[in-house]
Design a protein around this motif. Sequence first.
Motif, PDB file in Angstrom:
ATOM      1  N   SER A  38      43.821  52.235  43.893  1.00 53.68           N
ATOM      2  CA  SER A  38      45.147  52.269  43.275  1.00 53.68           C
ATOM      3  C   SER A  38      45.314  51.198  42.192  1.00 53.68           C
ATOM      4  CB  SER A  38      46.207  52.076  44.356  1.00 53.68           C
ATOM      5  OG  SER A  38      45.973  50.851  44.995  1.00 53.68           O
ATOM      6  N   ALA A  39      44.213  50.512  41.843  1.00 55.15           N
ATOM      7  CA  ALA A  39      44.322  49.427  40.853  1.00 55.15           C
ATOM      8  C   ALA A  39      44.637  49.973  39.464  1.00 55.15           C
ATOM      9  CB  ALA A  39      43.012  48.660  40.822  1.00 55.15           C
ATOM     10  N   THR A  40      45.352  49.174  38.670  1.00 52.24           N
ATOM     11  CA  THR A  40      45.595  49.499  37.255  1.00 52.24           C
ATOM     12  C   THR A  40      45.246  48.251  36.438  1.00 52.24           C
ATOM     13  OG1 THR A  40      47.868  48.705  37.294  1.00 52.24           O
ATOM     14  CG2 THR A  40      47.547  51.022  37.832  1.00 52.24           C
ATOM     15  N   PRO A  41      44.988  48.390  35.120  1.00 54.07           N
ATOM     16  CA  PRO A  41      44.635  47.216  34.311  1.00 54.07           C
ATOM     17  C   PRO A  41      45.696  46.126  34.386  1.00 54.07           C
ATOM     18  CG  PRO A  41      44.238  49.234  33.081  1.00 54.07           C
ATOM     19  CD  PRO A  41      44.922  49.641  34.352  1.00 54.07           C
ATOM     20  N   GLY A  42      46.964  46.532  34.491  1.00 53.94           N
ATOM     21  CA  GLY A  42      48.045  45.559  34.529  1.00 53.94           C
ATOM     22  C   GLY A  42      47.909  44.564  35.670  1.00 53.94           C
ATOM     23  N   GLN A  43      47.204  44.960  36.718  1.00 52.90           N
ATOM     24  CA  GLN A  43      47.082  44.078  37.882  1.00 52.90           C
ATOM     25  C   GLN A  43      46.184  42.868  37.634  1.00 52.90           C
ATOM     26  OE1 GLN A  43      46.158  46.339  41.466  1.00 52.90           O
ATOM     27  NE2 GLN A  43      47.543  47.941  40.794  1.00 52.90           N
ATOM     28  N   LEU A  44      45.475  42.871  36.504  1.00 49.06           N
ATOM     29  CA  LEU A  44      44.602  41.721  36.217  1.00 49.06           C
ATOM     30  C   LEU A  44      45.393  40.533  35.672  1.00 49.06           C
ATOM     31  CD1 LEU A  44      41.495  43.345  34.452  1.00 49.06           C
ATOM     32  CD2 LEU A  44      41.613  42.424  36.763  1.00 49.06           C
ATOM     33  N   VAL A  99      43.202  35.859  32.337  1.00 48.31           N
ATOM     34  CA  VAL A  99      42.880  36.891  33.342  1.00 48.31           C
ATOM     35  C   VAL A  99      42.936  36.180  34.686  1.00 48.31           C
ATOM     36  CG1 VAL A  99      41.209  38.647  34.035  1.00 48.31           C
ATOM     37  CG2 VAL A  99      41.386  37.988  31.647  1.00 48.31           C
ATOM     38  N   ASP A 100      44.169  36.030  35.220  1.00 47.65           N
ATOM     39  CA  ASP A 100      44.310  35.169  36.395  1.00 47.65           C
ATOM     40  C   ASP A 100      44.400  35.927  37.718  1.00 47.65           C
ATOM     41  OD1 ASP A 100      46.658  36.208  35.508  1.00 47.65           O
ATOM     42  OD2 ASP A 100      47.616  34.264  35.092  1.00 47.65           O
ATOM     43  N   ARG A 101      44.257  37.238  37.653  1.00 49.70           N
ATOM     44  CA  ARG A 101      44.374  37.952  38.931  1.00 49.70           C
ATOM     45  C   ARG A 101      43.179  38.862  39.208  1.00 49.70           C
ATOM     46  NH1 ARG A 101      50.053  40.674  39.047  1.00 49.70           N
ATOM     47  NH2 ARG A 101      49.375  41.309  41.085  1.00 49.70           N
ATOM     48  N   LEU A 102      42.006  38.328  38.923  1.00 42.32           N
ATOM     49  CA  LEU A 102      40.797  39.112  39.231  1.00 42.32           C
ATOM     50  C   LEU A 102      40.727  39.342  40.742  1.00 42.32           C
ATOM     51  CD1 LEU A 102      37.798  37.731  37.138  1.00 42.32           C
ATOM     52  CD2 LEU A 102      38.742  40.027  37.105  1.00 42.32           C
ATOM     53  N   PRO A 103      40.446  40.555  41.179  1.00 42.97           N
ATOM     54  CA  PRO A 103      40.370  40.803  42.626  1.00 42.97           C
ATOM     55  C   PRO A 103      39.369  39.861  43.286  1.00 42.97           C
ATOM     56  CG  PRO A 103      40.227  42.854  41.406  1.00 42.97           C
ATOM     57  CD  PRO A 103      40.176  41.758  40.399  1.00 42.97           C
TER      58      PRO A 103
END
Length: 553
Positions: A38-44, A99-103
């Motif tokens: 369910s990931a999207t680019p915005g989540q990064l 890019v502060d939210r890398l999984p």
Amino acid sequence: MTDLISSSQTALANWTSKAINAGWLAPDALTHITALNSATPGQLFTGPERPLVVGFFGGTGVGKSSLMNRLAGEPIARASAERPTSTAITAYWHSSVRVDRLPSDFPLEKLKTVTHDNASYASVLWLDMPDFDSVESSHRQLVEQWLPYIDVLVYVVSPERYRDDEGWRLLLEHGHRHAWLFVINHWDRGDPIQRDDFLSLLSQAGLSDPMVFCTDCNPHKPAVKDDFNEFDQTIRSLADQQFIGELEKLGVFQRLGEIRKTASGLEQALGDSELINRWQTLWQTRWAQHSDELTQAIEWQIPNLAEHYADNGQAFWSAWLPGFIKPAALTNTAPSTSDEQTTKDPQLLDDVALQRLDDGVAAFVQDARTEQVHTDALAAIVARRRADLPARLVQTVNQSLQASLQVPGEAWQRALHKGLGLAATLLPMATLGWAGYKLIAGFAEGGANAGDYLGVNFAVHTAMLTAVAWGVPTLLSHKTKPSRSKAAARGLRKGLDQALLETEHHIAEGIEQAGQTRNALLTELQQVHAAGVNQLDRPDISDAVKRLLIDAR
Ligand SMILES: Nc1nc2c(ncn2[C@@H]2O[C@H](COP(=O)(O)OP(=O)(O)O)[C@@H](O)[C@H]2O)c(=O)[nH]1
Ligand SMILES: [Mg+2]
């Protein structure tokens, strides 16, 4: 918006677990939901604005790294004739981008980051990906891990290798999740015929007017005339907040769509609205056949049973008490070995009869399986109800037997028998009364004609008359006594018919009950949809974006 995706996914997962526990879905149904990415680019990124994430993707040696180096104007990615050229992702972004939210599960050792200060590319984050068609499966894994975070995929091919199977598989599989640009690199060796052929392939894949650029990125000799500048311009023009916002919304909508699609697959797994009716019909058909067999298995026992209960004095007297026939006498399910008498009693439900009952129920559950619906729920309900059946059957037959034994024969037979019994008491009493009257009246008249009321003759006549007055009705009463064994047989047969009908209803109720659980689950799924996937309408898409999308959106 991304919260909506995760809450929808969680709600659907909860619903699925519930349906699995209820026996309406197979245990592996949950894997469909956990497999949804369910990931999207915005989540990064955390900030309100983010760069456009552009990924280069294609087979080995087509020139992805060379293309990126050319865009960057410096050799940031390793480009080489040796294979495989890179095992890592090269990310290239402006130094202002965070890019502060890398999984957390991303392998950082496989991410090479290069930052730049080129303001004209401040809103693009480039990703040069390893070759998905590499012999190394870890390369493909890495590509698949990053794919959900990419807005625009640049599919780079070479004139010889644009019919790449693996790339095509990925395009068809993930196509609807991205915007697409296409580059035929190595154009120094290319031919316009190949370009046209590639275009027609793309149109078959659902891209009617794709943007295809032909480039020559050979660093060792001057480039032939190519579309590099147009490609460069196109990327810059796409890196606009409105466009990025549109893509992100579309991404969320598309992921909600995937959740909904998974949900509708699960919904279909519960069967259509006629399922329960069809199950009922299957059960009726099965039972029509098996209840006949069960009747035959019991029928031959009925004369024995009737005889037994007609003669059984204890049964007769205790007929006034509830449960006068111990279930052990009618079925072999109760432990009765300690009771000599009971074990010898004929049984209504012997092993054969019980087996017939089981066969009928099992055959139905087997029939129900042909429906492509998970039948654990049905099987469990039917099994529970099957366990009740012997006791219920025996009870119904008992009641009918009792009722029949209480009123043996026809009404007129019983009335006649009763009347004669009464006569056998009243007539002798009347005779004796008459003799007594004669005796007292004779004495009262003063003893004249004493022979009329005293003496042997009078006594003999009186005795004979009394005997006849008692004997005849007694004999007739005995002769007209309705048969208890016939009554028992009739009661058993009637009870059996009724019990078989009740058995049919008992299982039919179970099927209905299964249907209610199914309907409740479906209603709940609608609520899950209403709170989740149905919340977001399809976003308006500008023509510029539409052109980059595969029709399936
Ligand atoms: N002739 C020619 N060679 C190219 C072109 N683009 C890249 N190359 C060469 O092809 C080889 C593979 O390029 P590379 O960028 O590493 O491919 P990648 O595996 O897709 O990243 C390198 O030796 C490049 O110099 C091109 O357009 N024409
Ligand atoms: Mg490369």
